[in-house]
Design a protein around this motif. Structure first.
Motif, PDB file in Angstrom:
ATOM      1  N   VAL B  41       0.837  -1.202   0.000  1.00  0.00           N
ATOM      2  CA  VAL B  41       0.000   0.000   0.000  1.00  0.00           C
ATOM      3  C   VAL B  41       0.867   1.246   0.000  1.00  0.00           C
ATOM      4  N   ARG B  42       1.863   1.225   0.853  1.00  0.00           N
ATOM      5  CA  ARG B  42       2.733   2.393   0.927  1.00  0.00           C
ATOM      6  C   ARG B  42       3.376   2.688  -0.423  1.00  0.00           C
ATOM      7  N   ARG B  43       3.769   1.619  -1.085  1.00  0.00           N
ATOM      8  CA  ARG B  43       4.416   1.809  -2.384  1.00  0.00           C
ATOM      9  C   ARG B  43       3.420   2.448  -3.365  1.00  0.00           C
ATOM     10  N   ALA B  44       2.224   1.913  -3.368  1.00  0.00           N
ATOM     11  CA  ALA B  44       1.201   2.450  -4.270  1.00  0.00           C
ATOM     12  C   ALA B  44       0.940   3.923  -3.969  1.00  0.00           C
ATOM     13  N   VAL B  45       0.886   4.243  -2.684  1.00  0.00           N
ATOM     14  CA  VAL B  45       0.652   5.630  -2.278  1.00  0.00           C
ATOM     15  C   VAL B  45       1.756   6.531  -2.821  1.00  0.00           C
ATOM     16  N   ALA B  46       2.982   6.060  -2.653  1.00  0.00           N
ATOM     17  CA  ALA B  46       4.123   6.853  -3.096  1.00  0.00           C
ATOM     18  C   ALA B  46       4.130   7.006  -4.616  1.00  0.00           C
ATOM     19  N   GLU B  47       3.904   5.914  -5.298  1.00  0.00           N
ATOM     20  CA  GLU B  47       3.944   5.947  -6.763  1.00  0.00           C
ATOM     21  C   GLU B  47       2.883   6.877  -7.338  1.00  0.00           C
ATOM     22  N   LEU B  48       1.712   6.823  -6.735  1.00  0.00           N
ATOM     23  CA  LEU B  48       0.617   7.652  -7.242  1.00  0.00           C
ATOM     24  C   LEU B  48       0.648   9.068  -6.678  1.00  0.00           C
ATOM     25  N   GLY B  49       1.441   9.254  -5.635  1.00  0.00           N
ATOM     26  CA  GLY B  49       1.465  10.575  -4.995  1.00  0.00           C
ATOM     27  C   GLY B  49       0.131  10.857  -4.326  1.00  0.00           C
ATOM     28  N   TYR B  50      -0.427   9.835  -3.707  1.00  0.00           N
ATOM     29  CA  TYR B  50      -1.731   9.997  -3.088  1.00  0.00           C
ATOM     30  C   TYR B  50      -1.689  10.885  -1.846  1.00  0.00           C
ATOM     31  N   VAL B  51      -2.626  11.765  -1.743  1.00  0.00           N
ATOM     32  CA  VAL B  51      -2.810  12.591  -0.551  1.00  0.00           C
ATOM     33  C   VAL B  51      -4.293  12.581  -0.223  1.00  0.00           C
ATOM     34  N   PRO B  52      -4.639  12.286   1.027  1.00  0.00           N
ATOM     35  CA  PRO B  52      -6.063  12.199   1.388  1.00  0.00           C
ATOM     36  C   PRO B  52      -6.782  13.519   1.135  1.00  0.00           C
ATOM     37  N   ASN B  53      -7.982  13.442   0.693  1.00  0.00           N
ATOM     38  CA  ASN B  53      -8.803  14.635   0.549  1.00  0.00           C
ATOM     39  C   ASN B  53      -9.367  14.983   1.926  1.00  0.00           C
ATOM     40  N   LEU B  54      -8.892  16.122   2.419  1.00  0.00           N
ATOM     41  CA  LEU B  54      -9.243  16.498   3.782  1.00  0.00           C
ATOM     42  C   LEU B  54     -10.727  16.784   3.968  1.00  0.00           C
ATOM     43  N   ALA B  55     -11.351  17.301   2.938  1.00  0.00           N
ATOM     44  CA  ALA B  55     -12.778  17.612   3.056  1.00  0.00           C
ATOM     45  C   ALA B  55     -13.573  16.325   3.259  1.00  0.00           C
ATOM     46  N   ALA B  56     -13.252  15.340   2.453  1.00  0.00           N
ATOM     47  CA  ALA B  56     -13.964  14.066   2.557  1.00  0.00           C
ATOM     48  C   ALA B  56     -13.743  13.454   3.937  1.00  0.00           C
ATOM     49  N   ARG B  57     -12.517  13.559   4.373  1.00  0.00           N
ATOM     50  CA  ARG B  57     -12.213  12.981   5.675  1.00  0.00           C
ATOM     51  C   ARG B  57     -12.993  13.670   6.792  1.00  0.00           C
ATOM     52  N   SER B  58     -12.956  14.992   6.784  1.00  0.00           N
ATOM     53  CA  SER B  58     -13.578  15.688   7.906  1.00  0.00           C
ATOM     54  C   SER B  58     -15.099  15.579   7.828  1.00  0.00           C
ATOM     55  N   LEU B  59     -15.586  15.302   6.630  1.00  0.00           N
ATOM     56  CA  LEU B  59     -17.032  15.136   6.490  1.00  0.00           C
ATOM     57  C   LEU B  59     -17.496  13.938   7.324  1.00  0.00           C
ATOM     58  N   VAL B  60     -16.675  12.937   7.377  1.00  0.00           N
ATOM     59  CA  VAL B  60     -17.084  11.760   8.136  1.00  0.00           C
ATOM     60  C   VAL B  60     -16.536  11.734   9.567  1.00  0.00           C
ATOM     61  N   THR B  61     -15.357  12.281   9.756  1.00  0.00           N
ATOM     62  CA  THR B  61     -14.795  12.245  11.110  1.00  0.00           C
ATOM     63  C   THR B  61     -15.310  13.378  11.996  1.00  0.00           C
ATOM     64  N   HIS B  62     -15.819  14.431  11.350  1.00  0.00           N
ATOM     65  CA  HIS B  62     -16.232  15.613  12.113  1.00  0.00           C
ATOM     66  C   HIS B  62     -15.062  16.312  12.763  1.00  0.00           C
ATOM     67  N   ARG B  63     -13.870  16.014  12.307  1.00  0.00           N
ATOM     68  CA  ARG B  63     -12.722  16.765  12.807  1.00  0.00           C
ATOM     69  C   ARG B  63     -12.017  17.382  11.612  1.00  0.00           C
ATOM     70  N   THR B  64     -11.333  18.487  11.857  1.00  0.00           N
ATOM     71  CA  THR B  64     -10.644  19.143  10.749  1.00  0.00           C
ATOM     72  C   THR B  64      -9.156  19.277  11.041  1.00  0.00           C
ATOM     73  N   ASP B  65      -8.798  19.036  12.300  1.00  0.00           N
ATOM     74  CA  ASP B  65      -7.406  19.189  12.706  1.00  0.00           C
ATOM     75  C   ASP B  65      -6.869  20.583  12.432  1.00  0.00           C
ATOM     76  N   SER B  66      -7.758  21.536  12.456  1.00  0.00           N
ATOM     77  CA  SER B  66      -7.267  22.909  12.366  1.00  0.00           C
ATOM     78  C   SER B  66      -8.080  23.774  13.312  1.00  0.00           C
ATOM     79  N   ILE B  67      -7.451  24.809  13.808  1.00  0.00           N
ATOM     80  CA  ILE B  67      -8.165  25.675  14.726  1.00  0.00           C
ATOM     81  C   ILE B  67      -7.984  27.123  14.275  1.00  0.00           C
ATOM     82  N   ALA B  68      -8.980  27.936  14.566  1.00  0.00           N
ATOM     83  CA  ALA B  68      -8.969  29.317  14.102  1.00  0.00           C
ATOM     84  C   ALA B  68      -8.453  30.252  15.175  1.00  0.00           C
ATOM     85  N   LEU B  69      -7.669  31.228  14.747  1.00  0.00           N
ATOM     86  CA  LEU B  69      -7.250  32.297  15.641  1.00  0.00           C
ATOM     87  C   LEU B  69      -7.878  33.564  15.092  1.00  0.00           C
TER      88      LEU B  69
END
Lengths: 335, 335
Positions: B41-69
């Motif tokens: 999996v790691r190899r495939a991720v690297a080869e494809l240059g995969y990066v998770p789509n944060l919007a999709a993730r936070s849509l389901v996790t309800h977290r954004t891992d960012s905070i506002a100042l």
DNA sequence: TTGTAGGCGTTATCAG
DNA sequence: CTGATAACGCCTACAA
């Protein structure tokens, strides 16, 4: 304490007695919705305190309406005392506000920070990226641009030159300042140069060199890193090596300020014995003793222009590969 | 120029010959995946240059891992010359970096900005909100907190007191400074107070009043808004009204700096004729003429503590309703 | 340990 | 002009 469950489109729709699609239309300002229905939807939205879930929206629209401003400095240096970053932030912020987009500030000093920026920006969290003040030849802007993300830099990038950038006319400003010193009779003109791994440092030194050389004068060079402490050290060094200097151009106001104090401590009067000119025109330049003559660069404007460039780029319009903003000499009492 | 289509979980899965679920597990560091598969999996991720789509993730996790100042100031004032906001930003940034969360900076000076902040934060784009330096009784923090969003303020909120906050011991610091002036024999001690719609302005004036009064001395008060220009005006005014003053406590270093210059212009020597004490200990305080004696407040620390409080709050832990940080007197030459 | 399938809240494409 | 109905990309029970 559990987070009060916020209402969704579905619930608003139910309450207003319409479909989700219609609510979505009203929320997004579509004009193809009948007046009374619009009214009902709005009421439901207000009553429920509905706010769209941005993640869901950007998942489908592929837009986030926010752009990142990356400051690739160690966080500790970013907000020292020069007003470069704050000025950039203000300029960017103002322009973004006009475009109703959100600013995401990222400090990327550490390698970990660098990685975070890469992850965040490529993770589709922003519609574009602004880079401020690169050190050396940072590959990140090029990488992101290669990924298809709109990117604009402040300051001519030292690495590959495929990324659009906004910069000021460093050499021209310095040249004017040095010429002014020459015109007022100075002949032993030294400079406190900035760090030579940044374009601002390189270009300002080049401007100085060219101008004194063209006038048949010697180049008396000391080096600093734009900070006050480095300026004081460089000034002492210069005084050691060239005790007869009668003027000094410092590549930043902070260094110029330190030079002022160092010169006085050494018994030289400014501007009678030694004329001093800085670069930046930071707010306190008008409050030094004596008030500092300096080359003003339109920092805020840099931020604004960068932002406009990026927004146009992101909108698919063609953008010029670079924009150079003018600098001008502000005469006060130190020279 | 179309944006290169970034790979999704699906494509990585196909390439690695596994299911989406497995890829997701690997990407999120689950330990329940067999070594060889993880590798693939790691190899495939690297080869494809995969990066998770944060919007999709936070849509389901309800977290954004960012905070506002949120900086509820007019953008023009936020980054003037005092170093409050930059310091806060640095502190917050450092602590967030350690927690691997993203900082989203929001300038909310205008009413439109206010609305944007509300929309953005309630839109689930951040896991929590930090407010810096409120003016008057801003209802926004309370509103957001009421919505269930974790909120922490810097500076005691003037409005309702249900939001946790971090502040410094304004009154204590001022009191120590004034006591020091009294101990060194000063008897006509004036103050240049800050804006009275901000806690910092109010508390510092109160600290001054209490201390001079307790010593049986008169309160000689002028008003500014923390900026240099306002400090100069207030100093001139004070000199007019109390020509015999022999000390002045300014509620900000910027105002103290202006006072220094104004006093000199009026022919007073500092500290011989008039002692001057500031508040903040900004970087340039060590470079004024004479170097400024001032009350240091740990600005960076405020940012750090706020952030830690917020993160704990967001994690569901109970947090103290307020944290007061100490200030201390830095003696230089102006008093 | 791995795969299947459902759903997170919106927008967009179609019919009606 | 309005309403179904698919995506969007990911996580997470639950099942195998």
């Amino acid at each position: 304490m559990t987070m009060a469950q916020r209402p969704t489109l579905e619930e608003v729709a139910r309450r207003a007695g319409v479909s989700r699609a219609t609510v979505s239309r009203v929320v997004n300002g579509s004009t193809t919705v009948a007046g009374p229905i619009q009214e009902a939807v709005r009421r439901a939205v207000a009553e429920l305190g509905y706010v769209p879930n941005l993640a869901a929206r950007s998942l489908v629209t592929h837009r986030t309406d926010s752009i990142a401003l990356v400051l690739p400095e160690a966080a500790t240096r970013v907000f020292s005392d020069d007003h470069f970053f704050p000025g950039i932030i203000r300029g960017v912020s103002r322009e973004l506000e006009a475009a109703d987009k959100q600013l995401v500030l990222m400090l990327a000093g550490s390698p970990a920070g660098h990685a975070r920026v890469r992850r965040y920006t490529t993770g589709r969290h922003v519609d574009g990226v602004l880079f401020a003040s690169l050190h050396g030849a940072d590959p990140l802007p090029g990488t992101l641009a290669g990924l298809g993300l709109p990117v604009v830099c402040s300051g001519r990038p030292l690495g590959d030159g495929s990324v659009p950038y906004v910069d000021v006319d460093h050499a021209g400003g310095v040249s004017r300042a040095v010429a002014y010193l020459i015109d007022s009779g100075r002949r032993r003109i030294a400079t406190i140069a900035g760090p030579q791994d940044m374009v601002a440092g390189i270009d300002r030194l080049a401007g100085y060199r060219d101008t004194v050389t063209a006038a048949g004068l010697p180049a008396l060079v000391g080096y600093g890193d734009f900070t006050r402490d480095s300026g004081a050290a460089a000034m002492r060094d210069l005084l050691d090596r060239y005790p007869d200097l009668d003027a000094v151009f410092a590549a930043s106001d902070l260094m110029a300020h330190a030079a002022l104090r160092t010169l006085r401590a050494a018994g030289r009067r400014v501007p009678e014995d030694v004329a001093v000119v800085g670069f930046d025109d930071i707010p306190s330049a008008a409050y030094t003793d004596p008030p500092l003559t300096t080359v003003r660069q339109p920092i805020l404007e840099i931020g604004r222009v960068m932002t406009r460039l990026l927004l146009r780029h992101a909108a698919g319009e063609p953008v010029e590969p670079s924009v150079i903003l003018p600098t001008d000499l502000v005469r006060r009492d130190s020279a």
